[in-house]
Design a protein around this motif. Sequence first.
Motif, PDB file in Angstrom:
ATOM      1  N   ASP A  71      -7.503  11.128  -2.296  1.00  0.00           N
ATOM      2  CA  ASP A  71      -6.287  11.872  -2.630  1.00  0.00           C
ATOM      3  C   ASP A  71      -5.490  12.168  -1.372  1.00  0.00           C
ATOM      4  OD1 ASP A  71      -6.089  12.017  -5.309  1.00  0.00           O
ATOM      5  OD2 ASP A  71      -7.348  13.808  -5.503  1.00  0.00           O
ATOM      6  N   ARG A  72      -4.166  12.222  -1.515  1.00  0.00           N
ATOM      7  CA  ARG A  72      -3.345  12.487  -0.336  1.00  0.00           C
ATOM      8  C   ARG A  72      -3.651  13.868   0.239  1.00  0.00           C
ATOM      9  NH1 ARG A  72       2.120  12.115   0.082  1.00  0.00           N
ATOM     10  NH2 ARG A  72       2.580  10.668  -1.602  1.00  0.00           N
ATOM     11  N   LYS A  73      -3.617  13.951   1.581  1.00  0.00           N
ATOM     12  CA  LYS A  73      -3.885  15.236   2.253  1.00  0.00           C
ATOM     13  C   LYS A  73      -2.574  15.878   2.690  1.00  0.00           C
ATOM     14  CE  LYS A  73      -8.474  14.372   2.625  1.00  0.00           C
ATOM     15  NZ  LYS A  73      -8.472  13.198   1.754  1.00  0.00           N
ATOM     16  N   MET A  91       0.836  -1.213   0.000  1.00  0.00           N
ATOM     17  CA  MET A  91       0.000   0.000   0.000  1.00  0.00           C
ATOM     18  C   MET A  91       0.866   1.257   0.000  1.00  0.00           C
ATOM     19  SD  MET A  91      -1.349   0.031   3.964  1.00  0.00           S
ATOM     20  CE  MET A  91      -2.515   1.371   3.707  1.00  0.00           C
ATOM     21  N   ASP A  92       0.272   2.369  -0.461  1.00  0.00           N
ATOM     22  CA  ASP A  92       0.938   3.667  -0.397  1.00  0.00           C
ATOM     23  C   ASP A  92       0.936   4.156   1.049  1.00  0.00           C
ATOM     24  OD1 ASP A  92       0.989   3.471  -3.110  1.00  0.00           O
ATOM     25  OD2 ASP A  92      -0.263   5.229  -3.507  1.00  0.00           O
ATOM     26  N   SER A  93       1.817   5.101   1.328  1.00  0.00           N
ATOM     27  CA  SER A  93       1.888   5.594   2.707  1.00  0.00           C
ATOM     28  C   SER A  93       1.186   6.934   2.883  1.00  0.00           C
ATOM     29  CB  SER A  93       3.350   5.738   3.117  1.00  0.00           C
ATOM     30  OG  SER A  93       3.987   6.611   2.221  1.00  0.00           O
ATOM     31  N   ASP A  94       0.379   7.339   1.896  1.00  0.00           N
ATOM     32  CA  ASP A  94      -0.199   8.689   1.950  1.00  0.00           C
ATOM     33  C   ASP A  94      -1.690   8.691   2.279  1.00  0.00           C
ATOM     34  OD1 ASP A  94      -1.097   7.539  -0.330  1.00  0.00           O
ATOM     35  OD2 ASP A  94      -0.332   9.069  -1.699  1.00  0.00           O
ATOM     36  N   PHE A  95      -2.211   7.563   2.788  1.00  0.00           N
ATOM     37  CA  PHE A  95      -3.630   7.413   3.153  1.00  0.00           C
ATOM     38  C   PHE A  95      -4.555   7.434   1.943  1.00  0.00           C
ATOM     39  CE2 PHE A  95      -1.836   8.493   7.250  1.00  0.00           C
ATOM     40  CZ  PHE A  95      -2.461   7.572   8.078  1.00  0.00           C
ATOM     41  N   SER A  96      -3.992   7.325   0.737  1.00  0.00           N
ATOM     42  CA  SER A  96      -4.872   7.110  -0.424  1.00  0.00           C
ATOM     43  C   SER A  96      -5.532   5.748  -0.270  1.00  0.00           C
ATOM     44  CB  SER A  96      -4.067   7.134  -1.726  1.00  0.00           C
ATOM     45  OG  SER A  96      -3.657   8.437  -2.012  1.00  0.00           O
ATOM     46  N   HIS A  97      -4.813   4.827   0.339  1.00  0.00           N
ATOM     47  CA  HIS A  97      -5.353   3.505   0.646  1.00  0.00           C
ATOM     48  C   HIS A  97      -5.704   3.484   2.131  1.00  0.00           C
ATOM     49  CE1 HIS A  97      -2.452   2.306  -2.804  1.00  0.00           C
ATOM     50  NE2 HIS A  97      -3.631   2.651  -3.282  1.00  0.00           N
TER      51      HIS A  97
HETATM   52 MG   LIG Z   1      -0.354   8.495  -3.567  1.00  0.00          MG
END
Ligand SMILES: [Mg+2]
Length: 308
Positions: free
Chosen positions: A267-269, A152-158
């Motif tokens: 989307d990433r915050k 998973m991505d680390s930007d909370f998109s997931h």
């Molecule tokens: Mg991302």
Amino acid sequence: MNLCLFLLLTSVADLHYLQANLIAIAAASVINFGMSASWTWRARPSFVSASIPESGWAPQPPVKRIVVIPTYNESANIRRLLERILSLGRDYEALVVDDSSPDGTGEIVAALAASDPRIHMIRRCAKMGLASAYTDGFRMALKMGADLIYQMDSDFSHDPDDLRRLGEAATASNVVIGSRYVAGGATPGWPLHRRLVSQIANQSARVLLGIPLHDVTGGFKCWSRRALAGLPLDSIRSTGFAFQVEMNYLAWRSGFPLVEVPITFEDRKAGRSKASLSIGIEMAAVVCRLFLNPSWPGQRRTARQSAP
Ligand SMILES: [Mg+2]
Ligand SMILES: Nc1nc2c(ncn2[C@@H]2O[C@H](COP(=O)(O)OP(=O)(O)OP(=O)(O)O)[C@@H](O)[C@H]2O)c(=O)[nH]1
């Protein structure tokens, strides 16, 4: 088709004429080429039925779950993300693959790992790309004895809470893909041009490569040990996000059924995206390469034979 797309992009998405024209030409060419190729002169890739592994997977508790997370400059997200993942249960562990982020992401993870044995890190000396971050992480997770390997991505998109649903689906199938484009999936807040670009990338990969997925480019997945150990990771040639397509292609050509679970992609915050035009170009190049050269290392070594 070109003209329709051009008019759509200029009127609805409000793009500049030059941008709209370039996108329309590229999209029309890819769709045209893909349709001609798949319906006129190219035979569909075929499975060797003997190589299709059983879809069921019967984990014996306790299940060791390792979530592989590539990071580059994610200091605004990583602490909270790790907390959320580890709060899902004692059987969850996190393996961060950090490329010496200048913003100190690695130092944050190292400090957390010092007090929590369920946090692990691979620290690489420079930014080497998403693909090798994942393959390094996957190899390490397999060595650590993971039964289920998540990415998973680390930007909370997931959403970390979705890890549970992905893991549950993995008991029925070896490869589970978090999908934005099946019923129940969503990409809230995306402007029309972003939806279009994503759909064009997905449809091109689907039509040209035949991968039976609605979301071929997504990066939220769960692999059984059996599946991941059976894939020829050394053959991966992508460096960036094209890796997601290449892995799906390898899994599908290995005969693993691909199951999609709906996800909402936010989307990433915080932090900045690493997506760029060159990554998009690589995606197109990888799809073309796989299309033009459908032979691949896994054909010499079936998944059933190589899985431990
Ligand atoms: Mg991302
Ligand atoms: N280790 C490592 N991680 C990377 C690299 N490039 C991107 N990442 C990580 O890969 C994940 C996805 O990257 P993002 O920047 O979110 O890209 P994206 O999700 O395609 O694009 P956005 O939707 O705009 O966020 C994030 O966790 C990044 O920190 C890299 O070269 N090395």
